[in-house]
Design a protein around this motif. Sequence first.
Motif, PDB file in Angstrom:
ATOM      1  N   GLU A  45       0.847  -1.203   0.000  1.00 21.98           N
ATOM      2  CA  GLU A  45       0.000   0.000   0.000  1.00 21.98           C
ATOM      3  C   GLU A  45       0.891   1.265   0.000  1.00 21.98           C
ATOM      4  OE1 GLU A  45      -2.391  -0.065   3.527  1.00 21.98           O
ATOM      5  OE2 GLU A  45      -4.038   1.036   2.605  1.00 21.98           O
ATOM      6  N   ASP A  46       1.950   1.230   0.798  1.00 21.03           N
ATOM      7  CA  ASP A  46       2.847   2.390   0.885  1.00 21.03           C
ATOM      8  C   ASP A  46       3.720   2.533  -0.360  1.00 21.03           C
ATOM      9  OD1 ASP A  46       1.695   2.774   3.308  1.00 21.03           O
ATOM     10  OD2 ASP A  46       3.497   2.444   4.508  1.00 21.03           O
ATOM     11  N   ALA A  47       4.138   1.387  -0.900  1.00 16.08           N
ATOM     12  CA  ALA A  47       4.925   1.436  -2.149  1.00 16.08           C
ATOM     13  C   ALA A  47       4.082   2.072  -3.255  1.00 16.08           C
ATOM     14  CB  ALA A  47       5.355   0.031  -2.551  1.00 16.08           C
ATOM     15  N   ALA A  48       2.776   1.793  -3.223  1.00 14.83           N
ATOM     16  CA  ALA A  48       1.881   2.358  -4.239  1.00 14.83           C
ATOM     17  C   ALA A  48       1.831   3.879  -4.139  1.00 14.83           C
ATOM     18  CB  ALA A  48       0.484   1.758  -4.102  1.00 14.83           C
ATOM     19  N   GLN A  49       2.028   4.410  -2.936  1.00  9.85           N
ATOM     20  CA  GLN A  49       2.072   5.867  -2.771  1.00  9.85           C
ATOM     21  C   GLN A  49       3.293   6.444  -3.503  1.00  9.85           C
ATOM     22  OE1 GLN A  49      -0.059   8.180  -1.067  1.00  9.85           O
ATOM     23  NE2 GLN A  49      -1.386   6.407  -1.374  1.00  9.85           N
ATOM     24  N   VAL A  50       4.404   5.745  -3.395  1.00  9.91           N
ATOM     25  CA  VAL A  50       5.617   6.201  -4.085  1.00  9.91           C
ATOM     26  C   VAL A  50       5.345   6.236  -5.590  1.00  9.91           C
ATOM     27  CG1 VAL A  50       8.068   5.741  -4.540  1.00  9.91           C
ATOM     28  CG2 VAL A  50       7.100   5.258  -2.267  1.00  9.91           C
ATOM     29  N   ARG A  77      -2.718 -10.048  -6.218  1.00 10.67           N
ATOM     30  CA  ARG A  77      -3.927  -9.323  -6.651  1.00 10.67           C
ATOM     31  C   ARG A  77      -3.962  -7.932  -6.024  1.00 10.67           C
ATOM     32  NH1 ARG A  77      -7.656 -12.827  -4.862  1.00 10.67           N
ATOM     33  NH2 ARG A  77      -6.847 -14.487  -6.159  1.00 10.67           N
ATOM     34  N   PHE A  78      -3.650  -7.888  -4.755  1.00 16.45           N
ATOM     35  CA  PHE A  78      -3.637  -6.617  -4.028  1.00 16.45           C
ATOM     36  C   PHE A  78      -2.657  -5.643  -4.704  1.00 16.45           C
ATOM     37  CE2 PHE A  78      -2.176  -3.876  -0.482  1.00 16.45           C
ATOM     38  CZ  PHE A  78      -3.399  -3.438   0.007  1.00 16.45           C
ATOM     39  N   ALA A  79      -1.473  -6.157  -5.044  1.00 20.46           N
ATOM     40  CA  ALA A  79      -0.467  -5.319  -5.702  1.00 20.46           C
ATOM     41  C   ALA A  79      -0.964  -4.886  -7.085  1.00 20.46           C
ATOM     42  CB  ALA A  79       0.854  -6.076  -5.820  1.00 20.46           C
ATOM     43  N   ARG A  80      -1.528  -5.848  -7.806  1.00 20.85           N
ATOM     44  CA  ARG A  80      -1.987  -5.544  -9.169  1.00 20.85           C
ATOM     45  C   ARG A  80      -3.073  -4.458  -9.149  1.00 20.85           C
ATOM     46  NH1 ARG A  80      -3.462 -10.784 -11.522  1.00 20.85           N
ATOM     47  NH2 ARG A  80      -1.245 -11.241 -11.521  1.00 20.85           N
ATOM     48  N   ASP A  81      -3.977  -4.544  -8.186  1.00 21.37           N
ATOM     49  CA  ASP A  81      -5.032  -3.523  -8.073  1.00 21.37           C
ATOM     50  C   ASP A  81      -4.442  -2.141  -7.850  1.00 21.37           C
ATOM     51  OD1 ASP A  81      -6.909  -5.408  -8.413  1.00 21.37           O
ATOM     52  OD2 ASP A  81      -7.512  -5.558  -6.298  1.00 21.37           O
ATOM     53  N   LYS A  82      -3.253  -2.116  -7.313  1.00 21.56           N
ATOM     54  CA  LYS A  82      -2.604  -0.823  -7.063  1.00 21.56           C
ATOM     55  C   LYS A  82      -1.620  -0.494  -8.179  1.00 21.56           C
ATOM     56  CE  LYS A  82      -3.459  -0.498  -2.247  1.00 21.56           C
ATOM     57  NZ  LYS A  82      -4.847  -0.598  -2.607  1.00 21.56           N
ATOM     58  N   GLY A  83      -1.678  -1.269  -9.250  1.00 21.97           N
ATOM     59  CA  GLY A  83      -0.807  -1.007 -10.403  1.00 21.97           C
ATOM     60  C   GLY A  83       0.620  -1.480 -10.216  1.00 21.97           C
ATOM     61  N   LEU A  84       0.829  -2.398  -9.254  1.00 26.26           N
ATOM     62  CA  LEU A  84       2.202  -2.847  -8.978  1.00 26.26           C
ATOM     63  C   LEU A  84       2.362  -4.352  -9.200  1.00 26.26           C
ATOM     64  CD1 LEU A  84       2.950  -0.940  -5.646  1.00 26.26           C
ATOM     65  CD2 LEU A  84       3.821  -0.395  -7.931  1.00 26.26           C
ATOM     66  N   LYS A  85       3.630  -4.753  -9.345  1.00 24.76           N
ATOM     67  CA  LYS A  85       3.975  -6.183  -9.421  1.00 24.76           C
ATOM     68  C   LYS A  85       4.889  -6.500  -8.239  1.00 24.76           C
ATOM     69  CE  LYS A  85       6.078  -5.949 -13.332  1.00 24.76           C
ATOM     70  NZ  LYS A  85       6.874  -6.124 -14.507  1.00 24.76           N
TER      71      LYS A  85
END
Length: 377
Positions: A45-50, A77-85
């Motif tokens: 979640e925090d990485a997605a902020q970056v 899935r959680f990462a993907r929803d945030k646009g991350l791998k």
Amino acid sequence: MRNDLKEKVKNFKVEVPSWGFSDSGTRFHVFQIPGAARNAFERIEDAAQVDKYTKAVSAVAIHIPWDRVDNWKDLVRFARDKGLKLGAVNPNLFQDEDYKFGSLTNLDDKKRAKAIDHVLECIDIMRSVESKVLSLWLPDGTDYPGQGDFAKRQSLLIDSLKKIYSAMANDMTLLIEYKFFEPAFYHTDTADWGIAYALSKDLGDRAKVIIDLGHHAQGTNIEYIVSILSSRAKLGGFHFNSRKYADDDLTVGSVNLYELFLIFVELNKFFDLSSDKKPALVIDQSAAMKPKIQATIQSVEALQIAYLKSLLVDTKALETAQLKNDIVLSEEIIKDAFLTDVRPILKQSREEIGLDPDALGAFRKSGYEESMALKRG
Ligand code: PSV
Ligand code: MN
């Protein structure tokens, strides 16, 4: 303004470490930062902020068991929803009593097998999270002369690594990370790039060396190591951070911006860092005193700046000056690129993709940290 540079930096992505978002410290104390992430989901979640404020995050590197979850697909899935791998998977061979006298080099067959099994489990996790990079740092070493037999340990290490390497799929890469001391203080089994290079050669093409900027003796010319490994197709990746004294894990570029720039100058000779075909560019930091997301945005920005500056080197003029052995002009050409302020290029490239040109400022104003401090405590 040079459009080519803006395009380059827009496509320049780096991996951030999950462990950079949780409380960290030294052997003296672990400081608590209000709202710091407490588990793998919060770290993502925090990485997605970056990524939200920089659009420069390619993936999140994970550390096992720190990031272990019940269901890996949920995390993906959680990462993907945030646009991350999820990115490189890092086994942990340094926090178990059984590894006191070595993990992959332990003389005890059972303990060595336990360490190998842990890494094999990480390879299974790679399959579950669709990661292609196993990033292996080995803490093994001795504290006193006579404690161990160097050659025997090295041959145990090669045997262990062969078991690991043969369990990896053809599209997976094993990165071997070296470090000259700590936690062992007399000798370390993978102390330097030469040893990591030799091991990767013994294993095969899918084994490469990863350079952590904090893992060398003071004054080591890291950019030269970059060149040697790249020219032999053995540079697999980086752990970016900054250091003043030892393996300080400070935010990228905070102390060593010129060194970082010189590293990128070498990298550009072998790779297009704005493409997918490049070494794994991973941040490995634990900014103990700083708020974690801000620290990671600073690091991403330092990498973008060093990269942009490195692209400004007039390579034709440099080649001519080198042919004439004009040392002064050669150095001036390098310094000219380094001293150019590239922040306007970075800011405009951000604006063009709909970002606030001041990524750090925008995050600081967003209220995210305050809301997480309330939510997570
Ligand atoms: C060891 O100092 C290291 O650089 C390795 O990459 C570990 O995985 C990481 O630090 C843990 O923070
Ligand atoms: Mn590292």
